[in-house]
Design an enzyme around this catalytic site. Structure first.
Site: not given
Lengths: 423, 423
Positions: A121, A229, A251, A254, A319-320, A353, A407, A412
């Site tokens: 997208y 961000s 930043q 943004h 994040e950064h 970036d 179990e 099984h």
């Protein structure tokens, strides 16, 4: 910008926008419409939301050619150089399938297979970032994904921005559809007459796109839902206050909800950076956005020493992260939580970036505690391979059926016993 | 069990249980209570839902010692052998941090860091599977996670099943709390006086556990929400019908909604397997569950040839795939979507559930198209490292700020320019 002596808990966490119930219902309806009416629904929503009346959803080759006329040759070269760097970095993330053999004849392994298909997208208008296309498409291509589709809302005249078309073309992507919003996500998840359904949808978008991605998750995979961000700069008294202020503002521009934070043991640096931020803000085109961000989500934390500054940084899990200290590289090993770590005075965050090579799709909102940058790994899946030998079955069968019975899973156990009986 | 000539679309997809709105509200209330009242809420919900009145949430060392008295020595040996195998397999998944240097002095890298802390949910009563503990704990330990916490609902007498305590102890896990349900998930996400908050919660559970995991996702990481189990057997006329029937039933006994499917080009094998399934069902302790599963979600697809059988298998994208054909290994490369691939007549699916080494936590419900088995990767996160050199900045700065300006992000461009100006 507030200067704070660190005392108690610090956090970058903000509430994620979960949308209103009206928005969620609108998205559900759009998805339902696209499933029922296919292309007709896409064309009608594109007319309604984007104001564009289209004959065809697919971008034509002629449009791509025309886009090249509008791109500055210097910018085109920059795009090409960035693609080389990003490709080179992601190439190093490729994991191989492996197999291991045992003396009893057993073979165990892990098979790595690219996803069949991915949809990207790309937001419209001013948020149509060519860098997002590179950062999403290249790891998918390196992973070996064969079918990569781009969807992006057209402008009123039915066109897609030239920078998007050129970047996609430079990457060899020819399947670009003029459709955006929840309807584009629905088309990628369920398919229409024109658009083939994909296995995974990535890329940023507005609240409708985010809600649609959440709604189709499970049927297809999605990437993380990104929050606003963030940058944290960890610096000592040797750092350049002008660089730090510029990076914090990069930043802040943004989003009003973006967060820019300095953590430092130096009160002098704190004061200098504050003054620089105010000074540099003055002439920024996105001054209002950046100012709101700095005011509401910006902070300078002054710590008692560098040790505490590192601890605060880890608590923030940004994040950064930029490290501007003496011998910055030596601190990298002590950073436990950060999406990307920028080391030293020349590693300004925009370097990452656009250009250096690592991915710019990074975990936000404190999720760097447990999440990773977008990578080639996100476009492959693994399958375990187990080839058990007759000898291994004879030797271990009794242990396996004992564990199954522990179990309470008798069928099984019998699946093992029936093979042991034959020996 | 229906035998079907494949014609059109096939799918293993079932609707995931999203819970009723009452269930979702109940879970929200429990989470809120635990956030507000901490341990007191945990003790009160444990009394309410599990019928156990506890003095302390933590399992005592004496309880663990007593548990060993109840475990059969053969079973203990089987647990120990399984741990060795599972550890050995997961050790091979470990990814190293890496760095790469460029001639201009730039350093780029990817740092791999274990999560700080993980919480494992172990269901109570009959679903308290020791194998789940091994399969969740071992990859976390191999990843290097230091703090691993187990939560599990107590029985009425306040005890935890011996098999759980012994398995946890064999793995060196000593932090086990007697709490289950949504309240346990809330405690792991938010912390209480006794229970420390963790970064990721894994492990299976009932609908309340699943809803609670969904609700806290974002604050902490969670593993996938598993659907009912599935097996697809891809077989030709050479396969042993008794083995196939036993393996199909081993999935079917898990759950009325489990799915067991045979895909084969051989009508004879289809008939034989059907007869065997009916025969073996007769004497199964969990006959009713298995029968319901086979009736509602079981199928035998007869294809025109092996090629088509492989295609159908890929369309189904099963959690477990068994290949019982001549030269089965040669087909592995053609399988694009499967959680785990069991190759040849001795690779019965329970071999992988308990013992061989690969993880038994696998993608269900068609998500093998894009998801992977639980692995060491799920317990680490990555950080990009970018150390840009002065020379690289001089050489590439203009390209970087050109790309920033192309996206209308002037502050990004200025963060670069301010460094170029200083040169």
């Amino acid at each position: 910008m507030k200067i704070v002596q660190v005392t108690d808990e610090v956090s970058l966490k903000r509430d994620l926008d979960a949308g209103t119930s009206e928005q969620r219902e609108a998205v559900e309806k759009i998805i339902q419409d696209v499933r029922e009416k296919g292309d007709a629904a896409l064309l009608s929503y594109t007319e309604k939301f984007d104001g564009a009346t289209l004959d065809s959803l697919l971008v034509e080759k002629a449009e791509v050619n025309a886009a090249y006329e509008q791109i500055d040759p210097g910018v085109l070269n920059a795009i090409r150089a960035a693609i080389v760097n990003i490709h080179d970095f992601h190439q190093r993330q490729v994991q191989q399938s492996w197999m291991t053999t045992k003396e009893d004849g057993t073979i165990l392994g892990q098979k790595v297979t690219p996803l069949d298909s991915v949809g990207l997208y790309v937001p419209g208008g001013k948020a149509a970032y060519p860098s997002s296309i590179m950062m999403n498409v290249i790891p998918a291509q390196v992973a070996g994904v064969k079918q990569i589709t781009i969807v992006s809302p057209p402008q009123k005249d039915g066109s897609i921005p030239a920078s998007v078309l050129v970047t996609a073309n430079e990457l060899g992507i020819t399947t670009i559809y003029k459709v955006g919003g929840a309807q584009a996500v629905a088309a990628l998840a369920y398919g229409t007459e024109t658009i083939q359904a994909v296995d995974k949808i990535t890329g940023p978008g507005n609240i409708y796109v985010a809600l649609a991605k959440r709604a189709v998750f499970g049927r297809v995979d999605i990437d993380m839902i990104a929050g606003p961000s963030e940058i944290v700069v960890l610096a000592d008294e040797n750092a350049n206050a002008r660089y730090i202020a510029a990076d914090l503002l990069s930043q802040a521009e943004h989003d009003e909800r973006a967060s820019a934070v300095l953590v430092t043991p130096s009160q002098d640096l704190a004061d200098e950076v504050k003054a620089e931020v105010i000074r540099q803000l003055e002439t920024l085109p996105k001054r209002e956005i950046a100012q709101a961000s700095i005011q509401d989500y910006g902070a300078i934390y002054v710590t008692k020493d560098l040790e505490e500054a590192v601890n605060v940084t880890n608590e923030l899990a940004p994040e950064h992260l930029e490290i501007l200290t003496e011998d910055a590289m030596s601190l990298v090993g002590r950073i436990r939580h950060a999406g990307a770590i920028f080391v030293g005075p020349y590693s300004s965050e925009p370097v990452g970036d656009y250009f250096a090579g690592p991915n710019h799709v990074l975990p936000t909102n404190g999720t760097a505690r447990f999440s990773s940058p977008l990578s080639v790994d996100d476009f492959v899946k693994k399958s375990s391979v187990i080839s058990y030998s007759k000898q291994a079955m004879k030797q271990n069968g009794a242990s396996i059926s004992a564990l199954a019975r522990l179990e309470g899973l008798e069928a099984h156990a019998r699946a093992i016993d029936i093979r042991l009986e034959d020996e």
